[in-house]
Enzyme design. Structure first.
Site, PDB file in Angstrom:
ATOM      1  CB  SER A  68      -2.380  21.545  47.218  1.00 15.37           C
ATOM      2  OG  SER A  68      -1.638  21.893  48.376  1.00 15.37           O
ATOM      3  CG  HIS A  73      11.287  29.109  45.136  1.00 20.92           C
ATOM      4  ND1 HIS A  73      10.674  30.156  45.781  1.00 20.92           N
ATOM      5  CD2 HIS A  73      10.689  27.984  45.579  1.00 20.92           C
ATOM      6  CE1 HIS A  73       9.752  29.685  46.609  1.00 20.92           C
ATOM      7  NE2 HIS A  73       9.740  28.369  46.495  1.00 20.92           N
ATOM      8  CB  CYS A  88      -5.346  17.812  48.413  1.00 22.23           C
ATOM      9  SG  CYS A  88      -6.427  16.915  49.522  1.00 22.23           S
TER      10      CYS A  88
END
Length: 127
Positions: A68, A73, A88
């Site tokens: 995935s 950030h 996943c």
């Protein structure tokens, strides 16, 4: 769609300033930690935001995983970071690898505070 979504909001990061402002360096560190956790990176992208009156611009580093994704950030003006790891678990349970990756990133940023969350995704609704 069964998987594990981990997030962490970090404050008071005591790491070197470069981890919050150097997109290339952060992205390389993310890829290295992905590989060390046993997950598979398939693509990557880093972006540095422009400087502001508050100081140097932050960065976004994204690693697309076969399992995935990882997104980071940074906000250097407040020494804050948000982390997002989603795996996943279709072919195998990657939950422990996701936790290992999250722990490695927490160690990199050395936060004073870390608000961690874990969400099981795609679970069957209760009967």
């Amino acid at each position: 769609m069964n998987g594990l979504h981990l997030t962490a909001d970090l404050r008071g990061c005591r790491c070197e300033q470069a981890w919050l402002t150097d997109a290339d360096r952060l992205l390389a560190a993310c890829v290295q930690r992905v590989q060390a956790s046993g997950l598979q990176a398939v693509a990557q992208l880093g972006h540095r935001f422009p400087d502001t009156l508050q100081g140097p611009g932050g960065v976004t580093a994204t690693v697309l995983l076969a399992e995935s994704h990882l997104c980071v950030h940074t906000w250097p003006e407040s020494r804050s970071v948000s982390l997002d790891v989603y795996v996943c678990n279709f072919g195998a349970d990657h939950s422990a690898r996701a936790q290992q990756l999250m722990d490695a990133l927490l160690a990199l940023f050395e936060p004073d505070e870390a608000l961690r969350r874990a969400v099981e995704r795609g679970a069957a609704p209760p009967a």
